[in-house]
Scaffold this motif. Structure first.
Motif, PDB file in Angstrom:
ATOM      1  N   UNK A 292     -16.412 -40.089  31.423  1.00 55.80           N
ATOM      2  CA  UNK A 292     -16.594 -41.015  30.304  1.00 55.80           C
ATOM      3  C   UNK A 292     -16.769 -40.272  28.987  1.00 55.80           C
ATOM      4  N   UNK A 293     -17.512 -39.171  29.018  1.00 57.13           N
ATOM      5  CA  UNK A 293     -17.705 -38.380  27.803  1.00 57.13           C
ATOM      6  C   UNK A 293     -16.396 -37.724  27.347  1.00 57.13           C
ATOM      7  N   UNK A 294     -15.562 -37.346  28.305  1.00 56.26           N
ATOM      8  CA  UNK A 294     -14.245 -36.815  27.939  1.00 56.26           C
ATOM      9  C   UNK A 294     -13.427 -37.881  27.217  1.00 56.26           C
ATOM     10  N   UNK A 295     -13.497 -39.112  27.722  1.00 61.11           N
ATOM     11  CA  UNK A 295     -12.813 -40.212  27.048  1.00 61.11           C
ATOM     12  C   UNK A 295     -13.347 -40.446  25.640  1.00 61.11           C
ATOM     13  N   UNK A 324     -10.545 -28.406  22.122  1.00 59.78           N
ATOM     14  CA  UNK A 324     -10.712 -27.737  23.413  1.00 59.78           C
ATOM     15  C   UNK A 324     -12.188 -27.530  23.729  1.00 59.78           C
ATOM     16  N   UNK A 325     -13.002 -27.281  22.713  1.00 59.46           N
ATOM     17  CA  UNK A 325     -14.447 -27.193  22.941  1.00 59.46           C
ATOM     18  C   UNK A 325     -14.998 -28.502  23.487  1.00 59.46           C
ATOM     19  N   UNK A 326     -14.593 -29.614  22.896  1.00 60.86           N
ATOM     20  CA  UNK A 326     -15.078 -30.923  23.352  1.00 60.86           C
ATOM     21  C   UNK A 326     -14.663 -31.192  24.794  1.00 60.86           C
ATOM     22  N   UNK A 327     -13.424 -30.894  25.118  1.00 65.73           N
ATOM     23  CA  UNK A 327     -12.964 -31.146  26.477  1.00 65.73           C
ATOM     24  C   UNK A 327     -13.571 -30.163  27.476  1.00 65.73           C
ATOM     25  N   UNK A 328     -13.986 -29.010  27.005  1.00 58.92           N
ATOM     26  CA  UNK A 328     -14.650 -28.054  27.891  1.00 58.92           C
ATOM     27  C   UNK A 328     -16.061 -28.495  28.225  1.00 58.92           C
ATOM     28  N   UNK A 337     -13.472 -18.343  33.024  1.00 58.81           N
ATOM     29  CA  UNK A 337     -12.198 -18.058  32.362  1.00 58.81           C
ATOM     30  C   UNK A 337     -11.866 -19.058  31.264  1.00 58.81           C
ATOM     31  N   UNK A 338     -12.599 -20.186  31.208  1.00 59.80           N
ATOM     32  CA  UNK A 338     -12.377 -21.123  30.102  1.00 59.80           C
ATOM     33  C   UNK A 338     -12.710 -20.475  28.758  1.00 59.80           C
ATOM     34  N   UNK A 339     -13.601 -19.479  28.790  1.00 58.07           N
ATOM     35  CA  UNK A 339     -13.941 -18.783  27.549  1.00 58.07           C
ATOM     36  C   UNK A 339     -12.763 -17.987  27.011  1.00 58.07           C
ATOM     37  N   UNK A 340     -11.794 -17.647  27.869  1.00 55.71           N
ATOM     38  CA  UNK A 340     -10.585 -16.972  27.379  1.00 55.71           C
ATOM     39  C   UNK A 340      -9.858 -17.883  26.410  1.00 55.71           C
ATOM     40  N   UNK A 341      -9.731 -19.166  26.773  1.00 56.13           N
ATOM     41  CA  UNK A 341      -9.067 -20.127  25.883  1.00 56.13           C
ATOM     42  C   UNK A 341      -9.790 -20.196  24.543  1.00 56.13           C
ATOM     43  N   UNK A 342     -11.115 -20.342  24.629  1.00 54.25           N
ATOM     44  CA  UNK A 342     -11.897 -20.554  23.412  1.00 54.25           C
ATOM     45  C   UNK A 342     -11.864 -19.326  22.506  1.00 54.25           C
ATOM     46  N   UNK A 405     -20.655 -29.055  19.018  1.00 56.33           N
ATOM     47  CA  UNK A 405     -21.186 -29.977  18.009  1.00 56.33           C
ATOM     48  C   UNK A 405     -21.029 -29.410  16.603  1.00 56.33           C
ATOM     49  N   UNK A 406     -21.266 -28.114  16.458  1.00 58.14           N
ATOM     50  CA  UNK A 406     -21.105 -27.478  15.153  1.00 58.14           C
ATOM     51  C   UNK A 406     -19.642 -27.518  14.709  1.00 58.14           C
ATOM     52  N   UNK A 407     -18.745 -27.306  15.660  1.00 60.13           N
ATOM     53  CA  UNK A 407     -17.325 -27.353  15.338  1.00 60.13           C
ATOM     54  C   UNK A 407     -16.921 -28.743  14.856  1.00 60.13           C
ATOM     55  N   UNK A 408     -17.403 -29.772  15.537  1.00 61.25           N
ATOM     56  CA  UNK A 408     -17.113 -31.154  15.121  1.00 61.25           C
ATOM     57  C   UNK A 408     -17.628 -31.412  13.707  1.00 61.25           C
ATOM     58  N   UNK A 409     -18.852 -31.012  13.469  1.00 63.28           N
ATOM     59  CA  UNK A 409     -19.461 -31.275  12.163  1.00 63.28           C
ATOM     60  C   UNK A 409     -18.684 -30.577  11.047  1.00 63.28           C
TER      61      UNK A 409
END
Length: 424
Positions: A292-295, A324-328, A337-342, A405-409
């Motif tokens: 739900x939060x992903x949605x 990508x941060x939000x979806x992570x 390995x998700x940190x590789x993307x970020x 959250x910081x990225x969103x702001x």
């Protein structure tokens, strides 16, 4: 006086052109470039040493390549995707990555896979250097990638996420001047691991956005058609996604770890779908909440896209990292390995002086280090739910959530609030 008796004309004296003044910054640029190359070589040599030894913590980082990837490689060689395999949870484009070691038949599968991965790592660094050399650019992005990736130890070379990140970074850097190409690369990346499609969320409005979207749809459809004709069971991966549970490294998993540590929550950790997951009370509810939060994250991104009014060359880069941060952070699964993307997306942001994501990029560095500390170094503590393991995961996920959250702001205030203030 006859013409023959006239004195010869004086010889022309050539005055040499003044030598060009030395560029005072050229030596500094060459020195910085040499330092960057030397740092890449040194850190990658260390990462390769750790990969070959594979003795840190619980070890087993190379098991993915030696066992799982090789099994998929052999299965794909028969003309069919893995069928009924609960560990095969990736779109069919991942099969292309698995087959890439066949380009180096003179090496073993492990050696060829590692060579392809290291090559993609070098391509990312080179692309970031070139992007930083453009007017208004910065080499900070290249330095973040070169110095930040080793914080994950040898994990990047034991997974295929560097290859996926190379496609996503290429899509982002191409989006500004060639939106059609950027979109096409994003579409190809989406068929490998879905998330690269988010790189088009910040495409400049108007003609550029339409080209990017059409490019993404066209490349996705073309590659999917080719794979469907060439292989059997192309879409079987979708069956394995629905049964995924709550991985112990996710935010929901950390909540259950804290509950177990503080209140004795009776949940258990089991190996399923290629990961360590929780079973027991509240697991299903937390997994549903994650979806739900992903949605909601997707809805926020679409709302931001509608409201955004101020567009700079850095907005597509910043928006991709934010998405990508939000979806992570809302995912049921957060693997190291998700940190590789970020890190790759943050590095792309830092190639522009106009980025708003510098504080986010700085937060991702300790986040990556804590991820590697959790796995492989102290993964037995994490699996056991000990105080040490729980604290490490809580710290890592707190930093990750803070970064999101910081990225969103910062994305919102730079594109929506700032434009509203200007209009007033």
């Amino acid at each position: 006086m006859t013409p023959s008796q006239m004195p010869p004309p004086p010889a022309r004296v050539r005055i040499p052109a003044p030598a060009p003044a030395p560029d005072p910054g050229a030596f500094g640029r060459r020195t910085r470039s040499a330092a960057l190359v030397a740092s890449w070589l040194a850190t990658r040599a260390l990462m390769l040493h750790l990969l070959v030894a594979d003795r840190l913590g619980v070890g087993g980082v190379t098991g993915e390549v030696y066992v799982l990837y090789r099994r998929w490689y052999e299965q794909l060689g028969t003309g069919a995707f893995p069928f009924g395999d609960p560990t095969w949870q990736y779109p069919p484009g991942a099969g292309v990555i698995m087959l890439a070691p066949a380009l180096l038949p003179f090496l073993t599968f492990f050696q060829a896979f590692t060579a392809v991965t290291v090559g993609c790592d070098a391509l990312i660094a080179r692309a970031l250097v070139r992007a930083g050399a453009r007017p208004g650019g910065s080499v900070a992005g290249a330095w973040l990638w070169v110095a930040g990736l080793p914080l994950l130890l040898h994990i990047p070379y034991g997974r295929y996420d560097v290859q996926v990140t190379a496609i996503a970074v290429g899509a982002l850097l191409a989006l500004r001047r060639r939106p059609g190409l950027g979109g096409a690369l994003a579409g190809l990346g989406a068929l490998v691991k879905v998330w690269p499609l988010l790189t088009v969320i910040g495409a400049p409005p108007g003609r550029g956005a339409r080209r990017a979207l059409l490019g993404a749809l066209g490349s996705t459809a073309a590659l999917l058609a080719v794979l469907a004709l060439a292989f059997d069971h192309t879409l079987d991966f979708a069956r394995q996604q629905g049964g995924r549970g709550l991985q112990i490294e996710s935010l929901g998993g950390t909540a259950l770890q804290l509950a177990h540590l503080l209140t004795g929550h009776p949940g258990r950790v089991v190996y399923r779908y290629g990961a360590m997951e929780f079973t027991g009370p509240y697991v299903s509810a937390l997994a549903t909440l994650s979806l739900a939060l992903t949605g909601l994250a997707l809805c926020w991104l679409l709302f931001w896209r509608v409201r955004a009014r101020r567009w700079t060359v850095a907005v597509p880069l910043d928006a991709a990292l934010c998405a990508v941060l939000l979806f992570t952070v809302t995912s049921r699964v957060i693997s190291p390995q998700y940190l590789i993307w970020l890190l790759g997306l943050a590095a792309a942001c830092l190639t522009s002086h106009q980025t708003t994501q510098r504080p986010v990029a700085r937060l991702l560095l300790p986040t990556a280090a804590l991820s590697a500390l959790a796995f492989p170094c102290l993964y037995d503590e994490v699996m056991a739910g000990s105080a040490l393991g729980t604290c490490i995961m809580a710290a890592r996920n707190t930093l990750l959530l803070t970064a999101a959250l910081l990225s969103c702001r910062r994305l919102w205030t730079s594109t929506v609030t700032a434009s509203t203030t200007t209009q007033r």
